[in-house]
Design a protein around this motif. Structure first.
Motif, mmCIF file in Angstrom:
data_model
loop_
_atom_site.group_PDB
_atom_site.id
_atom_site.type_symbol
_atom_site.label_atom_id
_atom_site.label_comp_id
_atom_site.label_asym_id
_atom_site.label_seq_id
_atom_site.Cartn_x
_atom_site.Cartn_y
_atom_site.Cartn_z
ATOM 1 N N ILE A 11 5.851 -16.740 4.904
ATOM 2 C CA ILE A 11 4.476 -16.294 4.945
ATOM 3 C C ILE A 11 4.414 -14.934 5.465
ATOM 4 N N CYS A 12 3.042 -14.362 5.135
ATOM 5 C CA CYS A 12 2.604 -13.211 5.543
ATOM 6 C C CYS A 12 2.671 -13.048 6.967
ATOM 7 N N PRO A 13 3.252 -11.908 7.531
ATOM 8 C CA PRO A 13 3.515 -11.640 9.009
ATOM 9 C C PRO A 13 2.331 -10.978 9.476
ATOM 10 N N ARG A 14 1.495 -10.422 8.890
ATOM 11 C CA ARG A 14 0.339 -9.488 9.409
ATOM 12 C C ARG A 14 -0.820 -10.319 9.745
ATOM 13 N N TYR A 15 -1.482 -9.645 10.723
ATOM 14 C CA TYR A 15 -2.398 -10.198 11.773
ATOM 15 C C TYR A 15 -2.031 -11.052 12.781
ATOM 16 N N ILE A 16 -0.797 -11.029 13.008
ATOM 17 C CA ILE A 16 -0.431 -11.809 14.125
ATOM 18 C C ILE A 16 -0.293 -11.082 15.577
ATOM 19 N N GLN A 17 -0.970 -11.660 16.565
ATOM 20 C CA GLN A 17 -1.080 -10.733 18.042
ATOM 21 C C GLN A 17 0.400 -11.161 18.530
ATOM 22 N N ASP A 39 -8.379 -14.232 19.534
ATOM 23 C CA ASP A 39 -7.892 -13.363 18.343
ATOM 24 C C ASP A 39 -6.965 -13.971 17.658
ATOM 25 N N THR A 40 -6.800 -15.561 17.874
ATOM 26 C CA THR A 40 -5.686 -16.356 17.084
ATOM 27 C C THR A 40 -6.109 -17.580 16.984
ATOM 28 N N PHE A 41 -6.040 -18.312 15.813
ATOM 29 C CA PHE A 41 -6.245 -19.739 15.569
ATOM 30 C C PHE A 41 -5.434 -20.298 14.360
ATOM 31 N N PHE A 42 -5.613 -21.631 14.326
ATOM 32 C CA PHE A 42 -4.615 -22.374 13.424
ATOM 33 C C PHE A 42 -5.559 -23.189 12.451
ATOM 34 N N CYS A 88 -0.563 -25.973 7.152
ATOM 35 C CA CYS A 88 -0.931 -25.248 8.459
ATOM 36 C C CYS A 88 -0.613 -23.920 8.376
ATOM 37 N N THR A 89 -1.674 -22.877 8.682
ATOM 38 C CA THR A 89 -1.274 -21.555 8.621
ATOM 39 C C THR A 89 -2.263 -20.877 9.668
ATOM 40 N N HIS A 90 -1.850 -19.493 9.953
ATOM 41 C CA HIS A 90 -2.338 -18.777 10.891
ATOM 42 C C HIS A 90 -3.315 -17.998 10.555
ATOM 43 N N ARG A 91 -4.227 -17.874 11.566
ATOM 44 C CA ARG A 91 -5.553 -16.961 11.217
ATOM 45 C C ARG A 91 -5.712 -15.900 12.581
ATOM 46 N N GLY A 92 -5.691 -14.720 12.370
ATOM 47 C CA GLY A 92 -5.733 -13.747 13.359
ATOM 48 C C GLY A 92 -6.571 -12.592 13.116
ATOM 49 N N GLY A 93 -7.225 -12.148 14.215
ATOM 50 C CA GLY A 93 -7.928 -10.864 13.979
ATOM 51 C C GLY A 93 -8.577 -10.246 15.481
ATOM 52 N N PRO A 94 -9.207 -9.403 15.578
ATOM 53 C CA PRO A 94 -9.586 -8.738 16.781
ATOM 54 C C PRO A 94 -10.647 -9.846 17.141
ATOM 55 N N SER A 140 -1.841 -6.890 16.071
ATOM 56 C CA SER A 140 -1.173 -6.416 14.877
ATOM 57 C C SER A 140 -1.692 -5.205 14.534
ATOM 58 N N PRO A 141 -0.836 -4.273 14.093
ATOM 59 C CA PRO A 141 -1.272 -2.868 13.442
ATOM 60 C C PRO A 141 -2.146 -3.007 12.119
ATOM 61 N N PHE A 142 -2.344 -4.414 11.400
ATOM 62 C CA PHE A 142 -2.820 -4.593 10.299
ATOM 63 C C PHE A 142 -4.261 -4.881 10.400
ATOM 64 N N LEU A 143 -4.876 -5.181 11.708
ATOM 65 C CA LEU A 143 -6.297 -5.685 11.635
ATOM 66 C C LEU A 143 -7.062 -4.717 11.293
ATOM 67 N N PRO A 144 -8.013 -5.062 10.318
ATOM 68 C CA PRO A 144 -9.284 -4.070 9.836
ATOM 69 C C PRO A 144 -9.789 -3.730 11.137
ATOM 70 N N LYS A 145 -10.620 -2.570 10.931
ATOM 71 C CA LYS A 145 -11.206 -1.802 11.833
ATOM 72 C C LYS A 145 -12.723 -2.088 11.953
ATOM 73 N N GLY A 146 -13.407 -3.013 10.967
ATOM 74 C CA GLY A 146 -14.663 -3.205 11.079
ATOM 75 C C GLY A 146 -15.294 -3.925 12.154
#
Length: 310
Positions: free
Chosen positions: A142-148, A184-187, A199-205, A303-309
């Motif tokens: 699965i997608c590796p983005r948004y992982i701290q 910054d992380t949950f599942f 089950c999947t990962h959710r990450g963000g600032p 993660s370098p992919f986190l949105p800047k909003g």
């Protein structure tokens, strides 16, 4: 053998709503009905797993397992996976164990936080002779983005006593809301009647999980692999589970409730990274358990992919 993903009607609808049906079709070619051979060494070396399961009332829960390398053992033909309970720091109050006895649907996410390597394994489980045996029905990277990136260490996991304390309730407490606003992380765990649990990962600032009122959460949904397994599941069955690890305070907060995806929403601050999608989750019950005192964690980088909003 490899197979193209057999998307169910909810996933197909979610892909259309997101205008990503073509992306889903391409990535669906990566789905297999066994653990792909190149991933077998990765599976065997994992010390953590994230699991979705379903209880006797149909509620969905997300759990975190911590063990010694080797607690996950694929079969020789890669068609099944065993979890050695003797190699786990087993939390007896986790709903997972009773859920497996009632409903065999499980979804596993293997995620090595320090390297961002990840693999999803879904299947049907039962417990026998001190092991959870899972017949694999679907496996996919699965997608590796948004992982701290983090380093998490629990020496001699199988010999570490798991704290027996458990707290549970329905309405979130102020301390829970403070934790949710800081993570910054949950599942996220969801389920489908015939396609199984996921089950999947959710990450963000920090702050990407918003607490809108007492028990309602709002979370931006970023671009991923386009298959929309979670969103497709909740279109048909809104029951979902979330688990929030707090490694610093050595605790886990598990929530079960109902989720929905909000599509094509205004997002003037750009917190969704351009998707205009938000998850909403209404908490119906929670369970808080402790992690071993010997567990240590260290944040590496975001993660370098986190949105800047935010």
């Amino acid at each position: 053998m490899h197979k193209t993903a057999n998307f169910h009607e909810g996933e197909l609808q979610a892909q259309r709503l997101a205008h990503e049906s073509d992306v889903a079709s391409r990535n669906g070619a990566n789905v297999a009905d066994h653990i792909i051979r190149p991933a077998l060494p990765f599976v065997r070396q994992q010390r953590m797993a994230y699991v979705g399961s379903v209880d006797a009332q149909g509620r969905v829960w997300a759990s975190i397992l911590i063990g010694e390398a080797g607690f996950l053992q694929p079969s020789d033909d890669a068609a099944s996976l065993q979890i050695d309970l003797q190699k786990l720091a087993r939390q007896v109050h986790d709903p997972l164990w009773e859920n497996i006895e009632q409903d065999g649907r499980v979804g596993l996410l293997l995620l090595e936080l320090q390297t961002r390597k990840r693999l999803k394994i879904n299947g049907d489980a039962h417990i026998e002779d001190g092991r959870v045996v899972i017949r694999v029905t679907e496996s996919v990277p699965i997608c590796p983005r948004y992982i701290q990136r983090r380093v998490i260490d629990l020496p001699d996991a199988s010999s570490q006593p798991m704290p027996a304390a458990v707290r549970q309730g329905e309405a979130l407490e102020d301390a829970h809301r403070a934790l949710l606003r800081s993570v910054d992380t949950f599942f996220l765990a969801t389920a489908h009647a015939t396609h199984g649990a996921d089950c999947t990962h959710r990450g963000g600032p920090p702050g990407f999980v918003q607490v809108l009122d007492g028990d309602l959460l709002r979370i931006p949904d970023y671009n991923g692999n386009g298959m929309f397994n979670s969103a497709g599941n909740v279109l048909l069955d809104p029951r979902a589970g979330l688990v929030f690890p707090d490694y610093e305070q050595r605790r886990l907060l598990q929530l079960t409730g109902r989720a929905e995806m909000l599509w094509d929403q205004p997002d003037p601050a750009g917190v969704t990274g351009g998707t205009g999608r938000f998850w909403q989750f209404r908490t119906e019950a929670w369970r808080e358990t402790a992690l071993p005192e010997a567990l240590h964690s260290a944040f590496v980088d975001a993660s370098p992919f986190l949105p800047k909003g935010l």
